[in-house]
Design an enzyme around this catalytic site. Structure first.
Site, PDB file in Angstrom:
ATOM      1  N   ASP A  29       0.856  -1.186   0.000  1.00  0.00           N
ATOM      2  CA  ASP A  29       0.000   0.000   0.000  1.00  0.00           C
ATOM      3  C   ASP A  29       0.892   1.236   0.000  1.00  0.00           C
ATOM      4  O   ASP A  29       1.773   1.370   0.855  1.00  0.00           O
ATOM      5  CB  ASP A  29      -0.894  -0.024   1.246  1.00  0.00           C
ATOM      6  N   ILE A  30       0.679   2.145  -0.959  1.00  0.00           N
ATOM      7  CA  ILE A  30       1.516   3.355  -1.000  1.00  0.00           C
ATOM      8  C   ILE A  30       1.078   4.378   0.044  1.00  0.00           C
ATOM      9  O   ILE A  30       1.774   5.352   0.280  1.00  0.00           O
ATOM     10  CB  ILE A  30       1.566   3.992  -2.408  1.00  0.00           C
ATOM     11  N   ASN A  85     -13.004  -3.284   4.513  1.00  0.00           N
ATOM     12  CA  ASN A  85     -14.100  -2.329   4.681  1.00  0.00           C
ATOM     13  C   ASN A  85     -15.065  -2.407   3.505  1.00  0.00           C
ATOM     14  O   ASN A  85     -14.648  -2.596   2.373  1.00  0.00           O
ATOM     15  CB  ASN A  85     -13.547  -0.903   4.767  1.00  0.00           C
ATOM     16  N   HIS A  91     -15.485   3.163   6.138  1.00  0.00           N
ATOM     17  CA  HIS A  91     -14.171   3.739   5.828  1.00  0.00           C
ATOM     18  C   HIS A  91     -13.526   3.192   4.559  1.00  0.00           C
ATOM     19  O   HIS A  91     -12.314   3.284   4.396  1.00  0.00           O
ATOM     20  CB  HIS A  91     -13.201   3.610   7.019  1.00  0.00           C
ATOM     21  N   GLN A  92     -14.312   2.644   3.638  1.00  0.00           N
ATOM     22  CA  GLN A  92     -13.768   2.199   2.354  1.00  0.00           C
ATOM     23  C   GLN A  92     -13.495   3.424   1.496  1.00  0.00           C
ATOM     24  O   GLN A  92     -14.365   4.277   1.327  1.00  0.00           O
ATOM     25  CB  GLN A  92     -14.748   1.263   1.645  1.00  0.00           C
ATOM     26  N   HIS A  98     -10.881  -4.959  -1.184  1.00  0.00           N
ATOM     27  CA  HIS A  98      -9.474  -5.149  -0.847  1.00  0.00           C
ATOM     28  C   HIS A  98      -9.324  -5.497   0.629  1.00  0.00           C
ATOM     29  O   HIS A  98     -10.094  -5.053   1.464  1.00  0.00           O
ATOM     30  CB  HIS A  98      -8.619  -3.936  -1.222  1.00  0.00           C
ATOM     31  N   HIS A 100      -6.647  -5.414   3.748  1.00  0.00           N
ATOM     32  CA  HIS A 100      -5.402  -4.841   4.265  1.00  0.00           C
ATOM     33  C   HIS A 100      -4.725  -5.835   5.197  1.00  0.00           C
ATOM     34  O   HIS A 100      -5.387  -6.459   6.027  1.00  0.00           O
ATOM     35  CB  HIS A 100      -5.693  -3.584   5.102  1.00  0.00           C
TER      36      HIS A 100
END
Length: 137
Positions: A29-30, A85, A91-92, A98, A100
């Protein structure tokens, strides 16, 4: 129009690819919350988990496990969060399912969570249980 994750899958946007199969892609994740924060995404596009076909979801957890083990590098004390999420209130931020994998090396790093328990009574919990159980049958 493709979402940012679909563009990553299609190779239009580069990523730090950790793992790829015909059904999933895992990459760093950037916008990481801690070093090693990774994402596992299905290649099938949908905003919410319940919209992804089961066969497309089947590899997500085994892939997350593989990434978590690599992040932990054999350390039995390694701690991390798995987070998925669904929707803005949850909080998506990217409209593509995806998962995390967020290393938690200290109190100050990684995911910070504060539970806001509703405080339901046993009668309320029982009512919810009965309603959900009937929907599952």
């Amino acid at each position: 129009m493709s979402c940012i994750f679909c563009k990553i899958i299609q190779g239009e946007i580069p990523c730090f690819k950790l793992y790829e199969s015909t059904k999933v892609l895992a990459f760093l994740d950037i916008g990481a919350l801690s070093d090693g924060h990774a994402l596992v995404i299905p290649k099938h596009h949908a905003m919410k988990m319940h919209d992804i076909p089961d066969d497309q979801l089947a590899e997500m957890l085994p892939t997350a496990k593989k990434i978590a083990k690599a992040l932990g590098n054999g350390d039995p004390e390694f701690q991390y969060n798995l987070l998925q999420n669904n929707g803005r209130l949850a909080h998506q931020q990217v409209d593509h399912v995806h998962l995390h994998i967020i290393p938690k090396p200290s109190e100050a790093e990684g995911l910070g969570v504060r539970w806001n328990a509703k405080g339901s009574s046993m009668d309320e919990i029982k009512k919810t249980f009965e309603e959900l159980k009937a929907r599952l049958e």
